[in-house]
Enzyme design. Structure first.
Site, PDB file in Angstrom:
ATOM      1  N   THR A  70       0.482   5.800  -7.595  1.00 55.33           N
ATOM      2  CA  THR A  70       0.882   6.650  -8.455  1.00 55.33           C
ATOM      3  C   THR A  70       2.423   6.522  -8.395  1.00 55.33           C
ATOM      4  OG1 THR A  70      -1.237   7.895  -8.321  1.00 55.33           O
ATOM      5  CG2 THR A  70       0.779   9.079  -9.116  1.00 55.33           C
ATOM      6  N   SER A 197      -1.758  -0.102  -3.922  1.00 58.53           N
ATOM      7  CA  SER A 197      -2.076   1.300  -3.161  1.00 58.53           C
ATOM      8  C   SER A 197      -2.672   0.494  -1.859  1.00 58.53           C
ATOM      9  CB  SER A 197      -2.838   2.142  -3.892  1.00 58.53           C
ATOM     10  OG  SER A 197      -3.127   3.149  -2.854  1.00 58.53           O
ATOM     11  N   GLY A 198      -2.416   1.221  -0.611  1.00 59.27           N
ATOM     12  CA  GLY A 198      -2.888   0.812   0.581  1.00 59.27           C
ATOM     13  C   GLY A 198      -4.341   1.169   0.819  1.00 59.27           C
ATOM     14  N   HIS A 199      -4.762   2.432   0.309  1.00 62.96           N
ATOM     15  CA  HIS A 199      -5.965   2.952   0.498  1.00 62.96           C
ATOM     16  C   HIS A 199      -7.184   2.178  -0.234  1.00 62.96           C
ATOM     17  CE1 HIS A 199      -6.641   5.880  -2.792  1.00 62.96           C
ATOM     18  NE2 HIS A 199      -5.315   5.834  -2.825  1.00 62.96           N
ATOM     19  N   THR A 234      13.304   8.107   6.034  1.00 62.03           N
ATOM     20  CA  THR A 234      12.825   7.262   7.442  1.00 62.03           C
ATOM     21  C   THR A 234      11.752   6.662   6.982  1.00 62.03           C
ATOM     22  OG1 THR A 234      13.694   9.325   8.794  1.00 62.03           O
ATOM     23  CG2 THR A 234      12.278   7.369   9.798  1.00 62.03           C
ATOM     24  N   CYS A 320     -10.097  10.063 -10.168  1.00 64.19           N
ATOM     25  CA  CYS A 320      -8.918  10.929 -10.674  1.00 64.19           C
ATOM     26  C   CYS A 320      -9.115  11.580 -12.171  1.00 64.19           C
ATOM     27  CB  CYS A 320      -7.752   9.972 -10.987  1.00 64.19           C
ATOM     28  SG  CYS A 320      -7.146   9.207  -9.465  1.00 64.19           S
TER      29      CYS A 320
HETATM   30  N1  PMP Z   1      -3.808   3.028 -10.417  1.00 67.69           N
HETATM   31  C1  PMP Z   1      -5.103   2.709 -10.314  1.00 67.69           C
HETATM   32  C2  PMP Z   1      -5.466   1.506 -11.283  1.00 67.69           C
HETATM   33  C3  PMP Z   1      -6.061   3.476  -9.543  1.00 67.69           C
HETATM   34  O1  PMP Z   1      -7.379   2.892  -9.368  1.00 67.69           O
HETATM   35  C4  PMP Z   1      -5.400   4.267  -8.593  1.00 67.69           C
HETATM   36  C5  PMP Z   1      -6.405   5.102  -7.545  1.00 67.69           C
HETATM   37  N2  PMP Z   1      -7.503   5.750  -8.279  1.00 67.69           N
HETATM   38  C6  PMP Z   1      -4.007   4.662  -8.654  1.00 67.69           C
HETATM   39  C7  PMP Z   1      -3.207   4.067  -9.622  1.00 67.69           C
HETATM   40  C8  PMP Z   1      -3.564   5.799  -7.745  1.00 67.69           C
HETATM   41  O2  PMP Z   1      -3.461   5.193  -6.729  1.00 67.69           O
HETATM   42  P1  PMP Z   1      -2.698   6.303  -5.441  1.00 67.69           P
HETATM   43  O3  PMP Z   1      -3.960   6.971  -4.795  1.00 67.69           O
HETATM   44  O4  PMP Z   1      -2.251   5.383  -4.133  1.00 67.69           O
HETATM   45  O5  PMP Z   1      -1.709   7.110  -5.869  1.00 67.69           O
END
Ligand code: PMP
Length: 374
Positions: A70, A197-199, A234, A320
């Site tokens: 994001t 994104s890492g997760h 940092t 989301c």
């Molecule tokens: N872009 C896409 C295509 C995603 O699937 C997601 C996560 N649902 C995001 C952005 C947002 O990622 P983050 O949770 O790392 O902010």
């Protein structure tokens, strides 16, 4: 538990968590401190940065660590708009972006930018004729994801870029690659800016990355000690080191892992295709990791909770925008019921054959129950 929501987030791999814990304990010095502990942390930081740049085949100066995708999307789009606004006030985005992209666009509209939305075809990819019409001399940026998070439709970014350049050679291309990197082979340099994104790659939450072609200048979103720094403060060393490790592991054997996932996808599609009223929202462009279906006569939230009773976890569309109709499915099929009854099953190479079996059994049981009720 059967977890089939890997596109919402992934579990952290044990070896990635080990790195996180080890760095937290042993490298707690601030990488900016001048003493030995600081130097030790700084060296580790630099080696993690080198590893990331080698893995993504980009230069060290060409990426910025962020708190997630994001933030990377915000930095890319707002950063470009603030730097290059004297060249034009139009931005083009596709109709199948992540909600964070539309949030940024809403904000930019209030600042006087005009947002042009490019259509998608029935197969879930960008409509090139519409893209040609929408990219004008005043368009400074186009943002198109590499893989759509609801349907898994993969966008042909190389062609997208050619189409854009034909109309306006200065127009910048940003791609949200969050759902692509670590799942399928993708070249980050197909775009001028790319978010991840890492997760989503079995790494920790709270870290992401923005790739930025070295010729671009972005206006920062935040200001700190050093002028021009795009993510001041940092550096979160445990996150950065464990993210680098997650990225290395995600890219390893990527094709083999994709084939494992493809088999699971095919098995589920073959089974669910037997149901006359269950529609598969997929095309040849969709990656196997994301399987979107419409239940048509059952509410997705009812079905998700029914599966949950068996500890089977899937989602409606993106985490989301849960409970909203799926914009991506609507734009593919222009069918309201189809877009309001979606279930997203997202798979991993970690998925077990027995988990697919449990999912299908649970699906059958609850589908029959709920369809009969109706
Ligand atoms: N872009 C896409 C295509 C995603 O699937 C997601 C996560 N649902 C995001 C952005 C947002 O990622 P983050 O949770 O790392 O902010």
């Amino acid at each position: 538990m059967v977890y089939l929501d890997y596109s919402a987030t992934t579990p952290v791999l044990p070896e990635v968590l080990d790195s996180y814990n080890k760095v937290t304990e042993e490298y707690f010095g601030n990488p900016n401190s001048l003493h030995g502990l600081g130097i030790k942390s700084h060296e580790l930081l630099e080696s993690a940065y080198t590893q990331i740049s080698e893995l993504l085949n980009i230069k060290r100066q060409e990426f910025v660590i962020t708190s997630g995708a994001t933030e990377a999307n915000n930095l890319a789009i707002l950063g470009v708009c603030n730097t290059y606004k004297r060249y034009g006030n139009r931005i083009v985005v596709s109709r199948m972006e992540h909600p964070s992209i539309y949030g940024i666009c809403k904000h930019l509209e209030k600042q006087g930018f005009i947002i042009d939305y490019v259509d998608v075809t029935e197969e879930g990819v960008v409509d090139f004729d519409d893209l040609k019409r929408k990219v004008t001399r005043d368009t400074i940026l186009v943002s198109i994801c590499a893989v759509n998070s609801e349907t898994g439709a993969r966008q042909p970014l190389k062609t997208v870029r050619q189409v854009i350049r034909k109309n306006n050679e200065n127009c910048i291309l940003h791609s949200d690659m969050t759902q692509a990197i670590g799942k399928v082979n993708v070249s980050i340099q197909d775009a001028d800016l790319a978010s991840m994104s890492g997760h989503k790659i079995y790494g920790p939450k709270g870290i992401g990355l923005l790739y930025k072609n070295k010729n671009l200048v972005l206006t920062p979103l935040m200001y700190g000690v050093h002028e021009g720094e795009l993510h001041p403060g940092t550096p979160p060393l445990p996150l950065i080191v464990s993210f680098a490790k997650a990225l290395r592991l995600a890219l390893k054997d990527i094709q083999k892992k994709e084939e494992i996932v493809r088999k699971f996808n095919e098995k589920i599609v073959a089974h669910l295709s037997e149901y006359k009223n269950v529609l598969i929202n997929s095309s040849k462009y969709c990656i196997p990791h994301i399987l979107n279906i419409s239940l048509m006569d059952i509410k997705p939230e009812t079905f998700i909770h029914a599966l949950e009773a068996d500890e089977v976890y899937v989602s409606s569309n993106t985490a989301c925008s849960s409970l909203e109709p799926s914009a991506s499915v609507y734009n593919m099929y222009k069918d309201e019921i189809r877009s309001k009854t979606t279930i997203r099953i997202s798979l991993s190479y970690l998925t077990l054959p027995s988990e697919v079996t449990i999912f299908l059994e649970s699906f059958d049981k609850h589908y029959q129950e709920l369809a009969n009720l109706k």
